[in-house]
Structures are given as structure tokens and as C-alpha cells.
Design a protein around this motif. Structure first.
Motif, PDB file in Angstrom:
ATOM      1  N   TYR A   1       0.817  -1.169  -0.088  1.00 50.14           N
ATOM      2  CA  TYR A   1       0.160  -0.172  -0.089  1.00 50.14           C
ATOM      3  C   TYR A   1       0.923   1.188  -0.043  1.00 50.14           C
ATOM      4  N   ASP A   2       0.648   2.273  -0.880  1.00 52.97           N
ATOM      5  CA  ASP A   2       1.380   3.672  -1.024  1.00 52.97           C
ATOM      6  C   ASP A   2       0.306   4.552  -1.129  1.00 52.97           C
ATOM      7  N   TYR A   3       0.887   5.692  -0.327  1.00 51.53           N
ATOM      8  CA  TYR A   3       0.087   7.069  -0.180  1.00 51.53           C
ATOM      9  C   TYR A   3       0.999   8.131  -0.457  1.00 51.53           C
ATOM     10  N   GLU A   4       0.812   9.047  -1.347  1.00 51.34           N
ATOM     11  CA  GLU A   4       1.644  10.146  -1.408  1.00 51.34           C
ATOM     12  C   GLU A   4       0.642  11.269  -1.608  1.00 51.34           C
ATOM     13  N   SER A   5       1.194  12.488  -0.831  1.00 50.15           N
ATOM     14  CA  SER A   5       0.384  13.551  -0.471  1.00 50.15           C
ATOM     15  C   SER A   5       0.300  14.543  -1.634  1.00 50.15           C
ATOM     16  N   PHE A   6       1.249  14.440  -2.442  1.00 54.34           N
ATOM     17  CA  PHE A   6       1.090  15.268  -3.679  1.00 54.34           C
ATOM     18  C   PHE A   6       0.239  15.028  -4.847  1.00 54.34           C
ATOM     19  N   LEU A   7       0.213  13.818  -5.069  1.00 53.66           N
ATOM     20  CA  LEU A   7      -0.805  13.408  -6.291  1.00 53.66           C
ATOM     21  C   LEU A   7      -2.065  12.839  -5.332  1.00 53.66           C
ATOM     22  N   GLY A   8      -1.969  12.603  -4.101  1.00 55.61           N
ATOM     23  CA  GLY A   8      -3.317  12.452  -3.215  1.00 55.61           C
ATOM     24  C   GLY A   8      -3.799  11.106  -3.561  1.00 55.61           C
ATOM     25  N   ASN A   9      -3.030  10.051  -4.054  1.00 59.44           N
ATOM     26  CA  ASN A   9      -3.771   8.692  -4.471  1.00 59.44           C
ATOM     27  C   ASN A   9      -3.099   7.767  -3.380  1.00 59.44           C
ATOM     28  N   HIS A  10      -4.396   6.820  -3.474  1.00 62.04           N
ATOM     29  CA  HIS A  10      -4.019   5.513  -2.658  1.00 62.04           C
ATOM     30  C   HIS A  10      -3.857   4.371  -3.568  1.00 62.04           C
ATOM     31  N   THR A  11      -2.781   3.658  -3.374  1.00 59.90           N
ATOM     32  CA  THR A  11      -2.356   2.493  -4.280  1.00 59.90           C
ATOM     33  C   THR A  11      -2.304   1.361  -3.785  1.00 59.90           C
ATOM     34  N   LEU A  12      -2.755   0.031  -4.331  1.00 63.72           N
ATOM     35  CA  LEU A  12      -2.298  -1.297  -3.908  1.00 63.72           C
ATOM     36  C   LEU A  12      -1.660  -2.097  -4.982  1.00 63.72           C
ATOM     37  N   SER A  13      -0.672  -2.606  -4.417  1.00 63.19           N
ATOM     38  CA  SER A  13       0.279  -3.219  -5.645  1.00 63.19           C
ATOM     39  C   SER A  13       0.538  -4.728  -4.997  1.00 63.19           C
ATOM     40  N   PRO A  14      -0.229  -5.653  -5.912  1.00 66.24           N
ATOM     41  CA  PRO A  14      -0.145  -7.006  -5.477  1.00 66.24           C
ATOM     42  C   PRO A  14       0.855  -7.717  -6.095  1.00 66.24           C
ATOM     43  N   ARG A  15       1.591  -8.607  -5.395  1.00 68.45           N
ATOM     44  CA  ARG A  15       2.996  -9.109  -5.911  1.00 68.45           C
ATOM     45  C   ARG A  15       2.629 -10.846  -5.827  1.00 68.45           C
ATOM     46  N   LEU A  16       2.970 -11.662  -6.661  1.00 71.03           N
ATOM     47  CA  LEU A  16       2.954 -12.907  -6.509  1.00 71.03           C
ATOM     48  C   LEU A  16       3.949 -13.612  -7.482  1.00 71.03           C
ATOM     49  N   SER A  17       4.792 -14.489  -6.597  1.00 68.34           N
ATOM     50  CA  SER A  17       5.707 -15.339  -7.249  1.00 68.34           C
ATOM     51  C   SER A  17       5.640 -16.672  -6.854  1.00 68.34           C
ATOM     52  N   VAL A  18       5.816 -17.662  -7.917  1.00 68.94           N
ATOM     53  CA  VAL A  18       5.811 -19.076  -7.392  1.00 68.94           C
ATOM     54  C   VAL A  18       6.859 -19.879  -8.251  1.00 68.94           C
ATOM     55  N   SER A  19       7.826 -20.676  -7.446  1.00 72.67           N
ATOM     56  CA  SER A  19       8.712 -21.356  -8.116  1.00 72.67           C
ATOM     57  C   SER A  19       8.800 -22.894  -7.734  1.00 72.67           C
ATOM     58  N   GLY A  20       9.161 -23.805  -8.587  1.00 70.12           N
ATOM     59  CA  GLY A  20       9.368 -25.028  -7.964  1.00 70.12           C
ATOM     60  C   GLY A  20      10.189 -25.748  -9.051  1.00 70.12           C
ATOM     61  N   GLU A  21      10.767 -26.766  -8.322  1.00 65.44           N
ATOM     62  CA  GLU A  21      11.595 -27.688  -9.382  1.00 65.44           C
ATOM     63  C   GLU A  21      11.061 -28.755 -10.308  1.00 65.44           C
ATOM     64  N   LEU A  22      11.385 -28.610 -11.528  1.00 68.90           N
ATOM     65  CA  LEU A  22      10.839 -29.457 -12.584  1.00 68.90           C
ATOM     66  C   LEU A  22      11.520 -30.774 -12.545  1.00 68.90           C
ATOM     67  N   PRO A  23      10.857 -31.762 -12.980  1.00 68.68           N
ATOM     68  CA  PRO A  23      11.428 -33.099 -13.083  1.00 68.68           C
ATOM     69  C   PRO A  23      12.691 -33.486 -13.797  1.00 68.68           C
ATOM     70  N   TRP A  24      13.112 -32.352 -14.567  1.00 66.55           N
ATOM     71  CA  TRP A  24      14.373 -32.545 -15.456  1.00 66.55           C
ATOM     72  C   TRP A  24      15.382 -31.547 -15.156  1.00 66.55           C
ATOM     73  N   PHE A  25      16.531 -32.590 -15.153  1.00 60.61           N
ATOM     74  CA  PHE A  25      17.773 -31.911 -14.891  1.00 60.61           C
ATOM     75  C   PHE A  25      18.074 -30.727 -13.990  1.00 60.61           C
ATOM     76  N   GLY A  26      17.358 -30.927 -12.769  1.00 59.88           N
ATOM     77  CA  GLY A  26      17.494 -30.136 -11.726  1.00 59.88           C
ATOM     78  C   GLY A  26      17.058 -28.546 -11.993  1.00 59.88           C
ATOM     79  N   ILE A  27      16.260 -28.482 -13.006  1.00 62.38           N
ATOM     80  CA  ILE A  27      15.610 -27.222 -13.481  1.00 62.38           C
ATOM     81  C   ILE A  27      14.608 -26.615 -12.702  1.00 62.38           C
ATOM     82  N   THR A  28      14.541 -25.288 -12.219  1.00 61.64           N
ATOM     83  CA  THR A  28      13.774 -24.711 -11.358  1.00 61.64           C
ATOM     84  C   THR A  28      12.997 -23.359 -12.162  1.00 61.64           C
ATOM     85  N   ALA A  29      11.375 -23.654 -12.083  1.00 66.48           N
ATOM     86  CA  ALA A  29      10.779 -22.595 -12.999  1.00 66.48           C
ATOM     87  C   ALA A  29      10.016 -21.602 -11.909  1.00 66.48           C
TER      88      ALA A  29
END
Length: 852
Positions: free
Chosen positions: A512-540
Motif C-alpha cells: 500500500y502506498d499513499y503520497e500527498s502530492f498526487l493524493g492517491n492511494h494505491t495497492l500493488s499485488p505481487r505474486l511469485s511461484v517457483s518449483g523444481e521441474l522433474p528434469w535436470f534440476g531445473i527450477t521454474a
């Protein structure tokens, strides 16, 4: 004139270089003398303790240019202190190290016209990260934000025009910057960025100073480069007579002390200075001759670490980093302009452990100064009589007055991290108070239209624009006093939860961010997902994220400035005398770009990213394959102006009102591949990136009609456009090469005494809009014709080498050579430079370093 010939200053710089080198050598010799003397007096049958044993098999591998972040942080790259020290350019610019990263883009490299200003420019490079503009990045120094909220001097460029009537030249995207000698590490985040970070739509660059050592130590260094160590290249297609080669000198030196006061208190005190001088040639109409202008950058650092009971740690530090650049135009006199920038940061941080939780509280302050000192009045004087220092029909004297510009940021933040529900919970808040000021403390004037006339009589002895028996100015433009102040309160809070379930790691956050100059309230969603694939130790790793930008004060600053006023007068012929009084008549009211108030939204960028990381089979090492898509919306741009008619001194005139809007958009698509390996005594880092950037957000604001670059028109695509449009369009093109590749290699030899590191950068073909050298006549006026100019692919190679000539029991003396553009090449260009044909080829830095 301040000094007709600055070779004396150049000689002083050369003398300073020799003096510092000799002093450093003497210090190193003095520090090492006890060990040397001991070795000389030891019995022949005894192995001297000061002679190291060479064990080649025990040599450690060289550190790579950077490391990958964790899989969940797929857009993070980390440069260690040793990597910074090994690969740093001779200039000490920390941002230059980021050329090796796949997600960063630099402006045209070593192919622009060589000017005296560019040769002594010590400011850091400007960069684009993941398609953002240079001003869209977040820069921090030890966790303290160092972004300037003011516009760069010329929109879309880093202006080097100090003699501007109303703007301070040299405003960089970073308000405060430090030398690589003081850096303990750099972290760059170009995508998939945690909710802990905000106020950017490009990327995040975190620079931290090094901590005090746990043993007493004194370190120093000195480096030098100059025109005698530079290869000058001639721009392809130049057919005129070659002028004299440019002349410049750069000197860089540092001194630091690590002081462990007690077992729990340690202090670092450090000083670093870089200075550069370029030699100018004064215009022949002003008598010719050589003179110089000096630029210097200083860093003072005092840092204290205190280990407290109950696993707490206190950090207190002050960093002072002033920057100054002197300028004197070659077509004028008494026109010294001194530009200041840089500033001071202070920090108190307390961190510790409470149960299973880690916590941190910080109080930070940053003050930056972006002023200029200049003569208050500018005169265009006619030749003849007292004007015997100029052979032109009109001669220039003076400047455009002082401008004060500063920014103060005070922040308080807290962080809390603890295990929770089988995962890790990360919470935090930030409060920041920003106060920005820009002012002209005194009215400035530009006097014009004077004619030599021996009949001239001045009615007032205080009339500075009248010289009896010589001339009187008939017109002046008044640059009025203004004082703009704005205070901005900003608050942010974030929560982020990371947990692994069945081999898949999830990181979900909300900011959540608020700044008095522009006067806006903003919400920034962030999502990250990682997991190891079944080949050669690769992670996605996949990520979906939103990033919001921050306030841009350009509109408010420009609206606060008064319009320029034009006054005129005439002489009265009386009894054979031409009498001039100070009865000036107002003849025009200049109206600057008056921006209508607008209810603006905060610019934002939506990102989708996918990355694969894993070990490289058969050859060893690790690799990262990454794709990033950014869609930026609500970017602040200037709408087409609305023409309004008004009564200006009893005559109808028109002016244009511009309104900022959120109509700006941009899109970025980038793909990159990176590979890192260490083996034996070597390290290898490879990165390559393909990208495409599209944007309509080139025009951030318009310039009023009194500004040269705003009023100068050229022909482009068959239409008359302002040069400011060309500059802003090139801002995007400069930072949008479709393909770049980097190869970095480091190695250690001779029992780690010899260190070598090299970097190869390939830049594919790209385009810019430039002057074609053709003119087109429209309505009886000749205009320069601009068009898209193509640049061919280029390869640039750098090489650093260092050798420990003395190394014994913590005492060390090292010789260094740092070479930029090793193979002395420049990008080919299809248009020749008409006035200054030189481009920079190979540049060598020589220096030494000692430690005790």
C-alpha cells in the motif's frame, strides 16, 4: 576573464598526480620497511617470515561479475564487494558495472560527439531497466532513497548546457552517488520484485557501503588518465580540416581506515576524490587561447557498527558526497558558472532478534544540493570603444544569475520477519517526508540591442546598461524572482508471506502506498511461484506483479515560475547628445508553459515474468533463462497545448496552456539468457538479451517559447517539430537496443598476485533521430532536416589488470591498469560530425593501491 590560460592548473594536476603517487609509494614503503628489513637481517639458514610460500594448487577461483538471486527472486542480480573492486572502471562509476546485466540498457556508448563538458563529466551513467525511463528507477544508498524529484535539465537527455537562463545543468537521476572504492555490494532487481520495494516502474538499484573491518587497516589508492592515455578516433565521413585533439586530465584517489575500537565497536573513516579538467579553446573573436574548467566529486564516509547485548546491532553513519563543476563559455567573458550537486545522507539503524523474529528500525535523512552560482546579468555589447576584447559585431558578457535547488528527505522505517504457519511472514512500513525547493533569489536580466555611439549620455550613474560615450542597451529581458516550495508526505506498508508446499514455493505480497502530492492511494499485488521441474534440476519461477511510480515535480515547478518580461527604451537626441534614461517601457509579457491543474493518477506497470534456472550439464556452472512483459499505463505526459488569446501591453497575443494527463503508455517485451561458472582460478559470466520497447510517453512536458531548444524547429517526417520532441524521442531509442550481449571473465595467477578481468559487450544495430546535414526551405526559412539514422553493430572490450608487487603479513602494494575499449573501436555512423569530428577510442587508467 578568470584566467586566460589554465595550463597552470593542468600542470598542478599533473604535479598532484606525481606527488600523490610518490607519497603513496613512500607510505607503502614505510609500512613495509619493517618486514623488508627483517628479511634482510635474518640468518641465511632461516626462512624469512616475510617471504610468502607459493602454493599454486591453493589458489582460489576469481569471483564472477555477479550472482543470481534465489529462484523466488528470479529478477535479482548481486554484485559482491570483490566483484565491484575487480571489475570497476577507472572512473569509479558504480553504475557502469551494470553493463554486464541482462535487464539493463545504457545510452549510446562512446560514440557521441566529444565535448569539453562530456570529458570532465564525473556523474554516474543513466540506465533503463526493463524498458523504464532513467527516471523510473529506484536508487538507494544504504537503504536511503537517492532519487531526484526534479526534472533532468533537458527533458529526455542529461544536459551539459550550464549557461541556461533558468535551469541547473547536470541534474542526474541520482541525487547522491559514491565511488566504487567505498561500495560493499550492489543488488539490482529488474523483475519479479518483492512487495518490500515500491515507487518505481523500472527497476531497483541498491548500493551499500562496505562495513568496517575487524582489524586495524589503512588503505589508499591513486589513479590517473588523460588525453595522453586516450586514443582519438575520427567520425566516419568527416572531410574537413582536423582541429586540435581534445585535452583533458582525470585524477582519482582515496584513503580509508578501519578502526576496531573495542571488540564490539568498529569504525570506518574514508575519503575519496575524483577530479577532471578539460582544456577549452576560446573563440577567435574573443582573442583565442587556451583555458580550463574543473569538475570534482568527493565522498566522505564515517560508519560505526556497535554490537549490543541480546543480539542487537546498531549502525550509525554519515555520507557526504558533494559534486562541483566549473564552466566558462568560450564565446564570452566574465561568464563563470559553478554548478553544485550531490549532498549528504545520515542513518541510524537498530536491528535485532526477538524470539524467532528478526526486526529492524531505521531513521534516515538525505539532503541534496543542485544549485548554480552565476553572474546576475548577461550583456550583448557592441564592438568599438570600451569593447576591445571581442572582434564580433556583438559581444557577450556575464551569465543568467543564481538558481538554488535542493531536496530533503527524512524517512523512518520498520521491518519484521518471522516464521508463521509453516512459512515466513515479512511485514514493514515506511514514512517519508520530502521537502523540495527551487528559487531565483534575485531578478536576472539579459541586456540586448546596443549600438556603439560616441554621443551616448547616461542620465543615471547607476544605469549598468549604459556606458557614456560608448553605447546603451535598448532592450532587456527580465527573469523574475520565484521561490517554489513543496512538501510531500508518503506512507507505505507491505505484507508478504512465503511458504513451500510439496516442493513449490509461493510468495504472495501486497503493498500500500499513499503520497500527498498526487493524493492517491494505491495497492500493488505481487505474486511469485517457483518449483523444481522433474528434469535436470531445473527450477521454474513465474510472477505476476504491479509496480507504482512516484511524484514528478516538473509541472509544479514550472507553473510556479513567473513569465519573463521584456522592456525597451530609446535615446533622446538633445543638443548633439543621445541621452538614455532608465525609463524602460514594458513591451511584452512572456507566458511560460502554464499547466492547468489536473487530477492525475499514479503511473503504474503490470508485469508478467517467467524464469528457468538450473545447473549446466556436462560443462558445469548455472544458467538463467528469463522472459519479462511489462505494460505501463497512466504515464504522465503533456497534452497538446490549448491556444489562448490575451491582451499583452495593449496588443493581442496568444499563448498556450498545457495540461498534464495520464495518456502515456509503454510496453516492453524482453528475453534473456545468463550463464555463470567458476573453474580453477577462473570465473565466466555470460548474458544476452533481446527486447522491444514501444511508447507514446516521450513528451513529459513542453518548454516555453523563450527556451532555445523548445523554440527551435526542424523538419522531421515532412513536418516542423520542436527539437525537444527529437530529444525526447531519442531518450527512448537510446535505451532500447533490440539485442545486447555481454561476456565477462576473471582469473587469478601467480599465487593470487596477478588478477585479470575482461568484459566484452556486443550491441546490435539500432537507430536514432539525428541531423542529416540537409536543409529544407519552408516559407522562406531554412530548417535542418532530421531523420532516422542507423548505427551498425559494435563490439566493445574492457580489460582490468592488477599485480601485487609487495604482499606480506597484511601489507600490500598493488599496481593497476584499467583499459576501456581495448581494441580501439567505435560504432560506425552514417552521418558525419560537421564541427567536432572526434570520438573516444581506447582509454587507459594507470594507478596503484596500498594496504597496511
Amino acid at each position: 576573464m578568470r584566467h586566460p590560460l589554465s595550463n597552470k592548473r593542468g600542470n598542478r594536476m599533473r604535479h598532484s598526480f606525481r606527488q600523490i603517487t610518490l607519497t603513496s609509494s613512500a607510505i607503502a614503503a614505510a609500512l613495509l620497511y619493517p618486514a623488508i628489513a627483517s628479511a634482510q637481517t635474518a640468518p641465511a639458514t632461516q626462512q624469512p617470515a616475510s617471504v610468502p610460500t607459493v602454493v599454486v594448487e591453493g589458489e582460489a577461483p576469481a569471483v564472477p561479475a555477479y550472482r543470481f538471486g534465489t529462484a523466488i527472486d528470479s529478477g535479482t542480480s548481486i554484485l559482491s564487494e570483490e566483484a565491484v573492486r575487480t571489475n570497476a572502471p577507472g572512473s569509479g562509476d558504480a553504475i557502469d558495472l551494470l553493463r554486464r546485466l541482462a535487464g539493463t540498457q545504457f545510452a549510446i556508448e562512446r560514440d557521441t560527439r566529444v565535448t569539453e563538458e562530456s570529458l570532465r563529466d564525473l556523474r554516474p551513467e543513466m540506465i533503463s531497466i526493463s524498458g523504464g525511463r532513467p527516471t523510473d528507477n529506484m536508487f538507494t544508498l544504504d537503504g536511503i532513497g537517492t532519487n531526484t524529484l526534479f526534472e533532468l535539465t533537458t527533458p529526455g537527455t542529461r544536459s551539459t548546457l550550464p549557461a541556461h537562463f533558468e535551469d541547473v545543468a547536470g541534474v542526474s537521476a541520482q541525487s547522491i552517488f559514491i565511488d566504487t572504492n567505498l561500495i560493499g555490494g550492489i543488488t539490482v532487481r529488474d523483475s519479479n520484485i518483492s512487495a518490500e520495494y515500491g515507487k518505481f516502474t523500472g527497476g531497483v538499484v541498491e548500493i551499500v557501503t562496505r562495513d568496517p573491518g575487524r582489524r586495524y587497516s589503512v588503505q589508499g589508492s591513486v589513479g590517473y588518465s588523460g588525453s595522453e592515455l586516450t586514443s582519438w578516433k575520427t567520425a566516419p565521413g568527416f572531410t574537413g580540416t582536423l582541429p586540435e585533439e581534445p585535452d583533458y586530465r582525470k585524477l582519482r584517489w582515496s584513503l580509508s581506515a578501519d578502526l576496531p575500537i573495542t571488540e564490539t565497536i568498529s569504525v570506518l573513516a574514508a575519503y575519496n576524490r575524483s577530479e577532471a579538467e578539460s582544456t577549452y579553446t576560446r573563440s577567435a573573436t574573443y582573442g583565442g587561447g587556451k583555458y580550463g574548467s574543473l569538475t570534482f566529486s568527493e565522498n566522505y564516509l564515517l560508519k560505526t557498527l556497535v554490537e549490543l547485548p541480546n543480539e542487537m546491532r546498531l549502525t550509525a553513519q554519515v555520507t557526504h558526497a558533494p559534486y562541483r563543476s566549473d564552466y566558462e563559455g568560450g564565446s564570452g567573458i566574465n561568464n563563470l558558472i559553478v554548478t553544485h550537486s550531490g549532498g549528504t545522507t545520515g542513518k541510524i539503524s537498530l536491528e535485532g532478534v526477538r524470539g524467532v523474529a528478526d526486526w529492524r528500525l531505521e531513521l534516515n535523512h538525505a539532503w541534496s544540493d543542485m544549485d548554480r552560482d552565476a553572474p546576475r546579468y548577461n550583456f550583448s555589447r557592441p564592438t568599438g570603444g570600451i569593447v576591445n576584447w571581442c572582434a564580433s559585431s556583438t559581444c557577450t558578457e556575464g551569465g543568467f544569475g543564481d538558481i538554488n535547488q535542493s531536496q530533503r528527505d527524512t524517512s523512518f522505517l520498520g521491518r519484521w520477519t518471522q516464521p508463521f504457519g509453516g512459512g515466513d511472514l515479512n511485514l514493514g512500513f515506511d514514512y517519508n517526508r520530502t521537502e523540495a525547493q527551487k528559487e531565483r533569489p534575485e531578478e536576472g536580466r539579459a541586456y540586448q540591442r546596443g549600438a556603439y555611439d560616441t554621443r551616448t549620455v547616461c542620465a543615471s550613474p547607476t544605469d549598468i546598461a549604459c556606458v557614456a560615450g560608448d553605447h546603451a542597451s535598448l532592450r532587456y529581458i527580465s527573469y523574475g524572482v520565484f521561490d517554489f516550495n513543496v512538501g510531500i508526505d508518503a506512507f507505505s506498508a507491505f505484507g508478504e508471506y512465503t511458504r513451500e508446499i510439496n516442493g513449490v514455493t509461493f510468495r504472495a505480497g501486497l503493498r500500500y502506498d499513499y503520497e500527498s502530492f498526487l493524493g492517491n492511494h494505491t495497492l500493488s499485488p505481487r505474486l511469485s511461484v517457483s518449483g523444481e521441474l522433474p528434469w535436470f534440476g531445473i527450477t521454474a519461477t513465474g510472477g505476476l506483479n504491479r509496480y507504482y511510480g512516484r511524484s514528478f515535480l516538473s509541472y509544479a515547478v514550472r507553473q510556479a515560475r513567473p513569465g519573463n518580461l521584456t522592456y525597451e527604451r530609446t535615446g533622446v537626441l538633445t543638443g548633439g547628445q543621445l541621452v538614455f534614461s532608465e525609463n524602460w517601457n514594458l513591451t511584452a509579457i512572456g507566458t511560460p508553459a502554464n499547466y492547468a491543474d489536473a487530477d492525475l493518477d499514479t503511473p503504474y506497470s503490470d508485469e508478467a515474468t517467467l524464469a528457468l534456472t538450473g545447473p549446466a550439464p556436462f560443462v558445469g556452472g548455472e544458467w538463467r533463462l528469463k522472459g519479462v512483459i511489462r505494460e505501463s499505463r497512466d504515464l504522465i505526459v503533456s497534452n497538446p497545448g490549448q491556444v489562448t488569446t490575451y491582451d499583452d501591453v495593449n496588443r493581442a497575443r496568444t499563448y498556450t496552456i498545457y495540461s498534464p494527463s495520464n495518456e502515456g503508455e509503454s510496453s516492453y517485451k524482453g528475453g534473456s539468457f545468463e550463464y555463470i561458472r567458476t573453474f580453477g582460478r577462473h570465473s565466466l559470466t555470460f548474458s544476452t538479451a533481446f527486447s522491444e520497447t514501444k511508447s507514446n510517453a516521450n513528451r513529459e512536458y513542453d518548454i516555453d517559447d523563450f527556451e532555445d531548444i523548445g523554440s527551435t524547429q526542424v523538419v522531421y517526417n515532412g513536418q516542423l517539430v520542436s527539437l525537444i520532441d527529437i530529444a525526447q524521442q531519442n531518450d527512448r531509442l537510446d535505451f532500447a537496443s533490440p539485442f545486447v550481449g555481454n561476456l565477462s571473465w576473471s582469473s587469478r595467477w601467480v599465487d593470487d598476485r596477478l588478477s585479470l578481468s575482461g568484459g566484452l559487450r556486443y550491441r546490435g544495430s539500432f537507430e536514432r533521430v539525428e541531423d542529416t546535414g540537409v536543409n529544407q526551405r519552408i516559407n522562406n526559412v531554412n530548417y535542418d532536416v532530421y531523420d532516422v539514422v542507423g548505427y551498425k553493430p559494435s563490439v566493445d572490450v574492457d580489460l582490468n589488470a592488477s599485480f601485487d608487487v609487495i604482499r606480506d603479513n597484511g601489507r600490500q602494494a598493488t599496481l593497476e591498469a584499467r583499459v576501456a575499449n581495448l581494441f580501439d573501436t567505435v560504432p560506425n555512423k552514417s552521418v558525419s560530425f560537421s564541427t567536432n569530428p572526434y570520438q573516444i577510442g581506447r582509454v587507459v587508467w594507470l594507478g596503484m593501491r596500498f594496504r597496511y
